[in-house]
Design an enzyme around this catalytic site. Structure first.
Site: not given
Ligand code: HDE
Length: 663
Positions: A49, A122, A336
């Site tokens: 993202h 999402n 996060y």
């Molecule tokens: Fe994320 N995800 N994610 N994700 N995600 C990040 O956090 C992570 C997942 C989502 O505009 C990171 O600040 C893991 C699902 C959005 O700043 C990080 C897992 C969904 C955004 C991270 C998931 C998301 C992130 C990278 C699996 C939809 C952007 C930068 C367990 C429901 C937020 C940050 C923004 C961002 C980890 C799975 C949505 C690395 C470990 C499922 C919208 O922390």
């Protein structure tokens, strides 16, 4: 102008040197101050993202729901909660283009009176994997390949399809990702989903399962794949520009916040597991109840300070909201904080204005890099026996956050629940719920992406998985790839193909298409009929649409008695940037345009992308030159000042899907 420590500057143009052409002095603290800061301007981009765009707004509660949740923001209709939203693509780096075929992030920070609540969702209601353990693998597979550094912001490559074809649980999400949901017209026209099942908890401690939905009041809209590719070239910032323009012009984007609320006993009767993030609850089974409305009303002042530094965390919840045992959510809740510390460099990232709660904050957390708070009083621990300001805060067992009480038991094991084994039934439900047009787009997208894979075994394996979704889908993709269609792969659980269709899963079956908030691109020149142009502008204004004028050059065009400035020169404004087009040049320019490639492409693309096209009589030669016969279908309409209003009404359908276009 000053240095960072406030010393006033006499010269910001020249460093301090010995003589006119001599060496620069170490003593030049002004130069050092400036360059030192510049050298440290970048922070790590988000690992996923990375490319996103944010805006401020507010959530207005429409319905009080104290029976469901004690969350402060839902106790009274009319309550306004400040919000910050960041939309994003997932795979591409910070500088990638907006129109990648990709999932879009839809992250909302609500600054409630009882703390920040982040719904980090999402634009697709399900996810690729069921267990957080697989997230690094998924992301490695989709990002550019490590030995070559490409492709950027694209899933159309071997490592992605290798991974997902080996992970049948991804199939449902792949159906969404290959659908038009993954190429939205802009952030304003897409839905958002919390994805996981959460809980609402009321004051009595009773809990219900809840899924969160954001429904765009602008309607849903996507672009064609060919259009997405061309928009990326013509305007890689198309989505952020669209959001910025809409807010700046007062056309404020809004989403309804809806909830699907389910009690545990009802969920237990379903043949899918409510904790499995690769499953959705069909709206026809549990309707979405609208409880609040989100309005975005302010662009950021500074993209770095706000959009880049905003730190969303799934574990930021407030009293009245709680988690479930969804294994993906559990992993996210752990993840996060690490990412924020890595990116923002200090545990005190919550002090940054965009992250700071708007309610009082009181605790005994102390110190750390970049501490900005003057934490007063004597005690920085509890229990303590001080009084007054020296005593510090205390937790309140009644009003404070209390985790919902639930009985948990079982052996510690690394397993995937049996109830998570059905990987294909909802993928089939999604497929059958689409219109023919949408099914065509899905089949073409699979063929495009798999066609980019160099290893035939990956294509074959994926086709075998698609055979479990729908035999005709697998056959269509195989035919487009020029490959034999393999038999379906062995499924962990036999898929059901008889689930009742869910029209809510289809963009085109969801009512609400409208020209409001859209843009009509109007080709004008010297000699354009001003009465016709004005009639078009007034009809568009009544429909809430914007008109942008495109001239043969960027200079003004001469109408009968007046001159009009144009918004774009034709060479810089292909029709992919508009929702509908009108071709209204004067007769002399029309003849000249019939010879110009940019004009022919403008028309051919508008036609090929199934857009509504209005034209005057002067452009018949241009239409012919673009391969469009005048009156080719009733989406190509000859207009005059009296009939152009009908055209605008018609164009509210947005696309003329009946027009058959062979790629
Ligand atoms: Fe994320 N995800 N994610 N994700 N995600 C990040 O956090 C992570 C997942 C989502 O505009 C990171 O600040 C893991 C699902 C959005 O700043 C990080 C897992 C969904 C955004 C991270 C998931 C998301 C992130 C990278 C699996 C939809 C952007 C930068 C367990 C429901 C937020 C940050 C923004 C961002 C980890 C799975 C949505 C690395 C470990 C499922 C919208 O922390």
């Amino acid at each position: 102008m000053t240095t960072s420590t406030g010393a006033p500057l006499s010269d910001d143009q020249n460093s301090l040197r010995v003589g006119d052409r001599g060496p620069t002095l170490l003593e030049d603290f002004v130069l050092r101050d400036k360059i030192f800061h510049f050298d440290h301007e970048r922070i790590p981009e988000r690992v996923v993202h990375a490319r996103g765009y944010g805006a401020h707004g507010y959530l207005e509660t429409l319905e009080a729901i104290p029976e469901l949740t004690r969350a402060a923001l839902f106790q009274k209709a009319g309550t306004r909660t400040e919000a910050f939203v960041r939309f994003s693509t997932v795979a591409g780096n910070l500088g990638s283009a907006d129109l990648a075929r990709d999932v879009r992030g839809f992250a909302v920070k609500l600054y409630t009176s009882e703390g920040n609540w982040d719904i980090v969702g999402n634009n697709i209601p399900v996810f690729f994997i069921q267990d957080a353990m697989k997230f690094p693998d998924l992301v490695h597979a989709v990002k550019e390949e490590q030995d070559r550094g490409w492709p950027q912001a694209a899933s159309a490559h071997d490592t992605f399809w290798d991974f997902v074809s080996l992970m049948p649980e991804s199939t449902h999400m792949l159906m969404w990702q290959m659908s038009d949901r993954a190429i939205p017209r802009s952030f304003r026209f897409m839905e958002g989903f919390g994805v996981h099942t959460f809980r609402f908890v009321n004051a009595a401690g009773e809990s219900h399962f809840v899924k969160f939905h954001w429904k765009p009041r602008q309607g849903m809209q996507s672009v064609a794949w060919d259009e997405a590719v061309k928009i990326n070239g013509a305007d890689p910032d198309f989505h952020r520009r669209d959001l910025w323009h809409a807010i700046q012009s007062g056309d404020l984007p809004q989403w309804d916040l809806g909830v699907q609320v389910v009690d545990e006993e009802f969920a237990d009767t379903w043949d899918f597991d409510i904790l499995d993030p690769t499953k959705l609850i069909p709206e026809e089974l549990v309707p979405v109840r609208v409880i609040a409305r989100l309005t975005l009303d302010r662009v950021v002042d500074n993209v770095f300070a706000e959009t880049e530094q905003v730190a969303f965390c799934t574990q930021n919840i407030v009293p009245g909201v709680d988690f479930t045992n969804d294994p993906l959510l559990q992993g996210r809740n752990f993840s996060y904080l690490d990412t924020q510390l890595k990116r923002l460099g200090s545990t005190n990232f919550t002090h940054l204005p965009v992250n700071a709660p708007r309610c009082p904050v009181a605790h005994f957390q102390r110190d750390g890099h970049m501490q900005t708070q003057l934490q007063r009083g004597r005690a920085n621990y509890e229990p303590n026996s001080f009084t007054g300001e020296d005593r510090g805060p205390r937790a309140d067992r009644h009003s404070g956050f209390r985790t919902v009480e639930r009985a948990e038991s079982g052996d510690t094991r690394r397993v995937r629940a049996e109830s998570f084994a059905d990987h294909y039934s909802q993928a089939n439900l999604f497929w059958r719920s689409q219109t023919d047009v949408e099914q065509d787009h899905i089949a073409s997208a699979f063929a495009f992406e798999l066609g980019k894979c160099e290893m035939p075994t990956i294509r074959t394996r994926m086709l075998a998985n698609l055979g479990n979704v729908d035999a005709t889908l697998a056959e269509r993709v195989a035919a487009k790839l020029g490959m034999p269609c393999p038999s379906p792969s062995a499924a962990a659980q036999p898929p059901r193909h008889d689930l009742p269709e869910s029209p809510a899963l289809s963009i085109l079956r969801t009512p609400g298409a409208s020209l409001a908030g859209r843009t009509i691109g109007v080709l004008v020149s010297d000699g354009t009929d001003p009465a016709l142009l004005e009639a078009l502008e007034s009809a568009a204004a009544s429909a809430g649409a914007r008109v942008e004028l495109i001239g043969p050059t960027a200079g003004p065009v001469k109408l009968k008695r007046s001159k009009r400035a144009v918004h774009h020169a034709l060479a810089a404004a292909p029709s992919v940037l508009f929702d509908a087009v009108a071709l209204l040049p004067g007769p002399t320019a029309a003849a000249e345009l019939a010879e110009r490639k940019s004009a022919k492409d403008f028309v051919a693309d508008a036609f090929g992308h199934q857009k509504f096209i209005a034209h005057n009589e002067a452009v018949e030669a241009l239409l012919e030159a673009a391969g469009v016969s005048p009156g080719a279908d009733d989406g190509v309409v000859s207009v005059d000042a009296d009939t152009v209003g009908d055209f605008v009404d018609r164009a509210a359908e947005l696309r003329h899907w009946a027009r058959v276009v062979r790629p």
